[in-house]
Design a protein around this motif. Structure first.
Motif, PDB file in Angstrom:
ATOM      1  N   GLU A  67       0.630  -0.777  -0.248  1.00  0.00           N
ATOM      2  CA  GLU A  67       0.364   0.169   0.134  1.00  0.00           C
ATOM      3  C   GLU A  67       0.897   1.082  -0.356  1.00  0.00           C
ATOM      4  OE1 GLU A  67      -3.199   2.323   3.522  1.00  0.00           O
ATOM      5  OE2 GLU A  67      -2.959  -0.223   2.898  1.00  0.00           O
ATOM      6  N   THR A  70       2.590   1.515  -3.253  1.00  0.00           N
ATOM      7  CA  THR A  70       1.834   2.013  -4.397  1.00  0.00           C
ATOM      8  C   THR A  70       0.840   3.241  -3.947  1.00  0.00           C
ATOM      9  OG1 THR A  70       0.531   0.108  -4.245  1.00  0.00           O
ATOM     10  CG2 THR A  70      -1.099   1.474  -5.028  1.00  0.00           C
ATOM     11  N   ALA A  71       1.026   4.014  -3.068  1.00  0.00           N
ATOM     12  CA  ALA A  71       0.911   5.441  -2.750  1.00  0.00           C
ATOM     13  C   ALA A  71       1.635   6.479  -3.135  1.00  0.00           C
ATOM     14  CB  ALA A  71       0.537   5.403  -1.051  1.00  0.00           C
ATOM     15  N   ARG A  73       4.077   6.070  -5.680  1.00  0.00           N
ATOM     16  CA  ARG A  73       4.420   5.733  -7.209  1.00  0.00           C
ATOM     17  C   ARG A  73       3.529   6.899  -7.598  1.00  0.00           C
ATOM     18  NH1 ARG A  73       5.076   0.151  -7.288  1.00  0.00           N
ATOM     19  NH2 ARG A  73       7.241  -0.556  -6.852  1.00  0.00           N
ATOM     20  N   LEU A  74       1.944   6.632  -6.910  1.00  0.00           N
ATOM     21  CA  LEU A  74       1.283   8.179  -7.444  1.00  0.00           C
ATOM     22  C   LEU A  74       1.672   9.174  -8.109  1.00  0.00           C
ATOM     23  CD1 LEU A  74      -2.611   6.599  -6.079  1.00  0.00           C
ATOM     24  CD2 LEU A  74      -1.610   6.485  -8.533  1.00  0.00           C
ATOM     25  N   PRO A  75       1.298  10.435  -8.657  1.00  0.00           N
ATOM     26  CA  PRO A  75       1.991  11.353  -8.851  1.00  0.00           C
ATOM     27  C   PRO A  75       1.201  12.755  -8.296  1.00  0.00           C
ATOM     28  CG  PRO A  75       1.324  10.625 -10.951  1.00  0.00           C
ATOM     29  CD  PRO A  75       0.956  10.009  -9.695  1.00  0.00           C
ATOM     30  N   VAL A  77       0.137  12.713  -5.181  1.00  0.00           N
ATOM     31  CA  VAL A  77      -0.825  12.423  -3.837  1.00  0.00           C
ATOM     32  C   VAL A  77       0.023  11.813  -3.526  1.00  0.00           C
ATOM     33  CG1 VAL A  77      -2.488  10.600  -3.493  1.00  0.00           C
ATOM     34  CG2 VAL A  77      -2.574  10.895  -5.969  1.00  0.00           C
ATOM     35  N   GLN A  79       1.440  10.392   0.517  1.00  0.00           N
ATOM     36  CA  GLN A  79       0.994   8.940   0.699  1.00  0.00           C
ATOM     37  C   GLN A  79       0.029   8.504   1.977  1.00  0.00           C
ATOM     38  OE1 GLN A  79       4.917   8.424   3.483  1.00  0.00           O
ATOM     39  NE2 GLN A  79       5.023   7.043   2.353  1.00  0.00           N
TER      40      GLN A  79
END
Length: 89
Positions: A67, A70-71, A73-75, A77, A79
């Motif tokens: 989790e 994934t967080a 890697r999101l541009p 966004v 953590q």
């Protein structure tokens, strides 16, 4: 804070519990930070094994790590569960 394993949880096939030392090797956070995250519901809760021994479910810890990855890697966004920083003096 810690939860007790129930009879049905003890019978889950393939369940792997890790002790504190193993957790600290897997998750690069200090014990205090992990405890604070647990208290806020942002990290898997430990199980009470004995009065002096606690453990974490390896699958839950691995899911938490995934989790966080994934967080990250999101541009744009933040953590999912940011770790609070102490103000510098």
């Amino acid at each position: 804070m810690a939860r007790v394993l129930t009879e049905s949880e003890l019978k889950v096939p393939g369940r792997v519990l890790i002790k504190r030392r193993q957790l600290l090797q897997k998750v690069p956070l200090c014990e205090r930070t992990i405890l604070n995250l647990e208290k806020r519901g942002q990290f898997p809760r430990r199980f009470t094994i004995t009065s002096r021994l606690v453990a974490w479910d390896l699958k839950e810890v691995d899911a938490w790590i995934a989790e966080q990855q994934t967080a990250a890697r999101l541009p744009g966004v933040p953590q999912a569960h940011p770790v609070p920083r102490r103000p510098s003096k």
